[in-house]
Design a protein around this motif. Structure first.
Motif, PDB file in Angstrom:
ATOM      1  N   THR A 415     -11.307 -20.574   1.230  1.00  0.00           N
ATOM      2  CA  THR A 415     -10.419 -20.677   2.389  1.00  0.00           C
ATOM      3  C   THR A 415      -9.573 -21.942   2.337  1.00  0.00           C
ATOM      4  O   THR A 415      -8.393 -21.935   2.706  1.00  0.00           O
ATOM      5  CB  THR A 415     -11.240 -20.665   3.687  1.00  0.00           C
ATOM      6  N   TRP A 416     -10.157 -23.020   1.853  1.00  0.00           N
ATOM      7  CA  TRP A 416      -9.534 -24.326   2.038  1.00  0.00           C
ATOM      8  C   TRP A 416      -8.916 -24.933   0.780  1.00  0.00           C
ATOM      9  O   TRP A 416      -8.071 -25.814   0.881  1.00  0.00           O
ATOM     10  CB  TRP A 416     -10.575 -25.299   2.615  1.00  0.00           C
ATOM     11  N   ILE A 417      -9.276 -24.473  -0.404  1.00  0.00           N
ATOM     12  CA  ILE A 417      -8.785 -25.108  -1.616  1.00  0.00           C
ATOM     13  C   ILE A 417      -7.335 -24.712  -1.892  1.00  0.00           C
ATOM     14  O   ILE A 417      -6.890 -23.613  -1.542  1.00  0.00           O
ATOM     15  CB  ILE A 417      -9.691 -24.740  -2.816  1.00  0.00           C
ATOM     16  N   SER A 418      -6.589 -25.597  -2.524  1.00  0.00           N
ATOM     17  CA  SER A 418      -5.197 -25.313  -2.859  1.00  0.00           C
ATOM     18  C   SER A 418      -5.131 -24.376  -4.062  1.00  0.00           C
ATOM     19  O   SER A 418      -6.071 -24.326  -4.871  1.00  0.00           O
ATOM     20  CB  SER A 418      -4.454 -26.609  -3.183  1.00  0.00           C
ATOM     21  N   PRO A 419      -4.039 -23.636  -4.222  1.00  0.00           N
ATOM     22  CA  PRO A 419      -3.911 -22.757  -5.393  1.00  0.00           C
ATOM     23  C   PRO A 419      -4.007 -23.525  -6.706  1.00  0.00           C
ATOM     24  O   PRO A 419      -4.605 -23.045  -7.668  1.00  0.00           O
ATOM     25  CB  PRO A 419      -2.523 -22.125  -5.217  1.00  0.00           C
ATOM     26  N   GLU A 420      -3.399 -24.718  -6.731  1.00  0.00           N
ATOM     27  CA  GLU A 420      -3.398 -25.506  -7.964  1.00  0.00           C
ATOM     28  C   GLU A 420      -4.805 -25.969  -8.329  1.00  0.00           C
ATOM     29  O   GLU A 420      -5.225 -25.893  -9.491  1.00  0.00           O
ATOM     30  CB  GLU A 420      -2.471 -26.712  -7.825  1.00  0.00           C
ATOM     31  N   LEU A 425      -9.980 -25.583 -11.395  1.00  0.00           N
ATOM     32  CA  LEU A 425     -11.429 -25.419 -11.438  1.00  0.00           C
ATOM     33  C   LEU A 425     -11.822 -24.113 -12.125  1.00  0.00           C
ATOM     34  O   LEU A 425     -12.857 -24.040 -12.796  1.00  0.00           O
ATOM     35  CB  LEU A 425     -12.009 -25.463 -10.029  1.00  0.00           C
ATOM     36  N   SER A 426     -10.999 -23.077 -11.946  1.00  0.00           N
ATOM     37  CA  SER A 426     -11.305 -21.797 -12.580  1.00  0.00           C
ATOM     38  C   SER A 426     -11.294 -21.904 -14.096  1.00  0.00           C
ATOM     39  O   SER A 426     -12.102 -21.266 -14.780  1.00  0.00           O
ATOM     40  CB  SER A 426     -10.311 -20.721 -12.114  1.00  0.00           C
ATOM     41  N   THR A 427     -10.376 -22.708 -14.623  1.00  0.00           N
ATOM     42  CA  THR A 427     -10.303 -22.867 -16.081  1.00  0.00           C
ATOM     43  C   THR A 427     -11.287 -23.908 -16.596  1.00  0.00           C
ATOM     44  O   THR A 427     -11.655 -23.889 -17.771  1.00  0.00           O
ATOM     45  CB  THR A 427      -8.880 -23.271 -16.506  1.00  0.00           C
ATOM     46  N   THR A 428     -11.717 -24.808 -15.728  1.00  0.00           N
ATOM     47  CA  THR A 428     -12.615 -25.888 -16.156  1.00  0.00           C
ATOM     48  C   THR A 428     -14.081 -25.548 -15.920  1.00  0.00           C
ATOM     49  O   THR A 428     -14.913 -25.638 -16.821  1.00  0.00           O
ATOM     50  CB  THR A 428     -12.272 -27.193 -15.412  1.00  0.00           C
ATOM     51  N   VAL A 429     -14.400 -25.140 -14.682  1.00  0.00           N
ATOM     52  CA  VAL A 429     -15.782 -24.844 -14.300  1.00  0.00           C
ATOM     53  C   VAL A 429     -16.111 -23.375 -14.519  1.00  0.00           C
ATOM     54  O   VAL A 429     -17.212 -23.025 -14.942  1.00  0.00           O
ATOM     55  CB  VAL A 429     -16.029 -25.237 -12.826  1.00  0.00           C
ATOM     56  N   GLY A 430     -15.142 -22.506 -14.238  1.00  0.00           N
ATOM     57  CA  GLY A 430     -15.340 -21.067 -14.357  1.00  0.00           C
ATOM     58  C   GLY A 430     -14.777 -20.342 -13.160  1.00  0.00           C
ATOM     59  O   GLY A 430     -14.582 -20.938 -12.100  1.00  0.00           O
ATOM     60  N   GLU A 454      -1.860 -33.938 -11.146  1.00  0.00           N
ATOM     61  CA  GLU A 454      -0.749 -32.995 -10.970  1.00  0.00           C
ATOM     62  C   GLU A 454      -1.117 -31.930  -9.932  1.00  0.00           C
ATOM     63  O   GLU A 454      -0.306 -31.568  -9.078  1.00  0.00           O
ATOM     64  CB  GLU A 454      -0.400 -32.331 -12.304  1.00  0.00           C
ATOM     65  N   ALA A 455      -2.346 -31.423 -10.036  1.00  0.00           N
ATOM     66  CA  ALA A 455      -2.781 -30.403  -9.079  1.00  0.00           C
ATOM     67  C   ALA A 455      -2.861 -30.983  -7.671  1.00  0.00           C
ATOM     68  O   ALA A 455      -2.424 -30.358  -6.692  1.00  0.00           O
ATOM     69  CB  ALA A 455      -4.139 -29.839  -9.506  1.00  0.00           C
ATOM     70  N   HIS A 456      -3.392 -32.196  -7.574  1.00  0.00           N
ATOM     71  CA  HIS A 456      -3.525 -32.821  -6.257  1.00  0.00           C
ATOM     72  C   HIS A 456      -2.157 -33.154  -5.663  1.00  0.00           C
ATOM     73  O   HIS A 456      -1.905 -32.910  -4.474  1.00  0.00           O
ATOM     74  CB  HIS A 456      -4.367 -34.090  -6.375  1.00  0.00           C
ATOM     75  N   ARG A 457      -1.257 -33.662  -6.488  1.00  0.00           N
ATOM     76  CA  ARG A 457       0.052 -34.059  -5.971  1.00  0.00           C
ATOM     77  C   ARG A 457       0.863 -32.842  -5.511  1.00  0.00           C
ATOM     78  O   ARG A 457       1.618 -32.924  -4.540  1.00  0.00           O
ATOM     79  CB  ARG A 457       0.841 -34.843  -7.022  1.00  0.00           C
ATOM     80  N   ALA A 458       0.703 -31.720  -6.187  1.00  0.00           N
ATOM     81  CA  ALA A 458       1.414 -30.516  -5.752  1.00  0.00           C
ATOM     82  C   ALA A 458       1.009 -30.145  -4.330  1.00  0.00           C
ATOM     83  O   ALA A 458       1.849 -29.756  -3.505  1.00  0.00           O
ATOM     84  CB  ALA A 458       1.114 -29.366  -6.714  1.00  0.00           C
ATOM     85  N   ALA A 459      -0.284 -30.279  -4.034  1.00  0.00           N
ATOM     86  CA  ALA A 459      -0.751 -29.986  -2.677  1.00  0.00           C
ATOM     87  C   ALA A 459      -0.238 -31.030  -1.686  1.00  0.00           C
ATOM     88  O   ALA A 459       0.086 -30.710  -0.536  1.00  0.00           O
ATOM     89  CB  ALA A 459      -2.276 -29.930  -2.652  1.00  0.00           C
ATOM     90  N   LYS A 460      -0.144 -32.291  -2.122  1.00  0.00           N
ATOM     91  CA  LYS A 460       0.364 -33.333  -1.224  1.00  0.00           C
ATOM     92  C   LYS A 460       1.837 -33.115  -0.913  1.00  0.00           C
ATOM     93  O   LYS A 460       2.280 -33.301   0.222  1.00  0.00           O
ATOM     94  CB  LYS A 460       0.162 -34.721  -1.846  1.00  0.00           C
TER      95      LYS A 460
END
Length: 584
Positions: A415-420, A425-430, A454-460
């Motif tokens: 619900t809360w995580i950003s798409p980026e 995480l999907s490619t890193t953790v699974g 990069e992922a965090h800044r896109a959400a910011k």
């Protein structure tokens, strides 16, 4: 003058897109990104302006657009893929089913957990929440669905929900109470299901709506029906509205009516979980049933009820706990006491601390503690605070051993995580990173910091754009000109440390504490080498003038031209804004 009548427009969805209606009416879309993106693609403007509600998109999009999409093979494939994903999600065994099969515990599936809460924060499109209590409840339902936990939820359907907030030019909160049409929402009327209960010398009847949250059903009781006189139709008018007696009526309907609704729906319940004290009267209804149907004594019935009950307390201060005067308890529970063969004093004792006079108000949290075998706060620290607050309920027990535990509030990741960040995480953790074990999460230790940033800044960046959009919209609504709002284009910096304070504006949450040293705050906001910025949001209860004064103080400070680009208050806090702030 003739009475006005309202009607609900039903969308006429072309046959090749028929699955859109099924997708819209299962609230799994609130956390399934491909489904959300599917509805957003139909009409981005309606999606953004309509609280991200698939049903509103289908109701308001021009028929020509749906006809066009029905001829688009790529879009039809997306619809089919989303429908297949939902079917797989609903049909495949989840964690709980696999666990039961592995343990041979088929009997564990014979009953369910009934989770009672006065509010549920599923999505901004279903405004039946006010703050953290409801968001926690909503995330519980989503997580239960993902895990396959056999849980049903009970709440109330508020015809006006919680209020919409706007501010005057000087920062004073104004409230609006929109009318909600359940037929236009992701709700289904449970035909033929009615519950009735006594409210003093009157009878209240309620109908029941069902919301489907993935695999988890949420049942909402609604008193706004012709069978009730006008004043009783208003029992479910709005969340946390009205005076003390109105609140008592709502809590009787939620607790007692909720137990009766589960019986009418023929749902076998093993455990009753009360989210805060608002639904606590469910324990009284269960006591009466054990006595009348099973022939138990009052003491035996109380023990039977306690054995299958869980109570979660959220409130760290006594002022936040519901307490009802003896006069009202006598008016509304004399018949209950007579049915159970006890006195009003015996009833009042369930909501009193040891030695408390019989005339003292009835404390819902005290009753919740007394009628539950398991009790928990919502963080480790809150568990400590709760053990201090309620230690006297267990005289002779060392304070540190007071039987109140804690389960730290979590969130429903999807619900809360950003798409980026989800993609990272999907490619890193699974792909199933939410349910991954410690070994899988070790992979983040080798994650390239640049990719994370990069992922965090896109959400910011998206958060900053969202806040600017809201600041401009609300400024124009107050009558400000475009030229007066030019500064909004530079409000907030995606590369600055951003601190968000977004929560209910109650005095004990101390929203204005930061303003107590304005010189130091100005220095922090004006430091270009170590930039920091603040985003405030939140609503005060309509009757809480002290809470409104906190908002006014924060807003007044934010109007200072020297700091307004780094210190902002955003109106009308909801789950859409919360999601943006959490991700950014």
């Amino acid at each position: 003058m003739k009475a006005q009548r309202s009607f609900t427009v039903r969308p006429n969805v072309p046959a090749p897109l028929a699955d859109l209606e099924r997708l819209a009416n299962n609230l799994r879309w609130s956390w399934d990104r491909p489904t959300r993106e599917l509805f957003a693609a139909i009409d981005p403007r309606i999606w953004d302006e309509g609280d991200h509600d698939p049903n509103k998109v289908l109701a308001e999009v021009p028929p020509e657009r749906l006809a066009e999409l029905a001829e688009d093979p790529t879009f039809r494939e997306r619809v089919a893929a989303a429908a297949a994903s939902l079917d797989e999600y609903l049909g495949q065994p989840r964690w709980f089913q696999r666990l039961a099969d592995a343990d041979g515990a088929a009997s564990a599936m014979e009953g369910v957990v009934a989770y009672f809460s006065p509010e549920f924060g599923i999505s901004e499109a279903v405004p039946q929440y006010s703050g953290g209590l409801g968001v926690l409840a909503g995330d519980h339902l989503k997580s239960a669905s993902d895990l396959g936990v056999p849980l049903v939820a009970i709440g109330l359907f508020y015809r006006h929900g919680y209020f919409r907030q706007s501010l005057t030019v000087d920062g004073w909160q104004q409230e609006r109470f929109p009318d909600l049409d359940p037929y236009a929402m992701a709700l289904e009327l449970c035909d033929g299901v009615r519950v009735s209960l006594q409210l003093g010398d009157e009878t209240l009847v309620a109908q029941v709506w069902r919301a489907t949250v993935g695999r988890t059903p949420l049942y909402l009781l609604d008193a706004d029906i012709p069978e009730n006189p006008q004043h009783l139709q208003l029992v479910t008018d709005r969340l946390y509205g009205g005076d003390v007696e109105h609140r008592l009526r709502q809590e009787i309907l939620l607790g007692i009516g909720g137990v009766r609704a589960l019986e009418a729906l023929e749902i076998p319940v093993q455990v009753f979980h009360t989210n805060e004290g608002h639904a606590g009267f469910l324990g009284l209804e269960r006591i009466r049933r054990h006595m009348q149907r099973d022939g138990l004594s009052f003491a035996e019935a109380l023990e039977a009820v306690r054995a299958g009950a869980v109570f979660t307390t959220h409130t760290p201060v006594p002022a936040g706990i519901d307490r009802f005067p003896r006069e009202l308890m006598e008016r509304y529970f004399s018949s209950w006491a007579a049915d159970c063969g006890i006195t009003i004093d015996d009833l009042m004792a369930l909501g009193h601390r040891p030695g408390e006079p019989a005339e003292e108000p009835f404390n819902m949290a005290v009753m919740g503690m007394r009628l539950a075998e398991r009790r928990n706060g919502v963080s480790a620290l809150h568990g400590e605070v709760s053990r201090d607050m309620f230690a006297d309920l267990w005289p002779g027990v060392p304070r540190s051993e007071t039987p109140i535990g804690s389960i730290t509030n979590g969130v429903h990741g999807s619900t809360w995580i950003s798409p980026e960040m989800d993609a990272l995480l999907s490619t890193t953790v699974g792909e199933d990173w939410q349910w991954a074990g410690h070994d899988a999460w070790d992979a983040v230790l080798d994650l390239d910091g640049e990719r994370y940033w990069e992922a965090h800044r896109a959400a910011k960046v998206r958060m900053v754009e969202h806040v600017r959009e809201r600041l401009r919209h609300h400024g124009l609504a107050q009558g400000r000109s475009e030229s007066e709002l030019e500064w909004v284009d530079g409000a907030l910096d995606p590369d600055a440390l951003t601190i968000c304070f977004a929560r209910r504006m109650a005095t004990y949450k101390r929203a204005a504490l930061l303003l107590s040293q304005p010189d130091r705050l100005h220095a922090l906001l004006g430091d270009d080498e170590r930039p920091v910025q603040f985003v405030f949001a939140g609503k005060a209860h309509p009757a809480d003038d002290q809470g409104k004064e906190l908002i006014r103080q924060v807003v007044a400070f934010s109007h200072d031209p020297a700091v307004r680009e780094r210190f902002v208050f955003v109106e009308d806090y909801d789950m859409a804004l919360a999601r943006s702030l959490v991700q950014g």
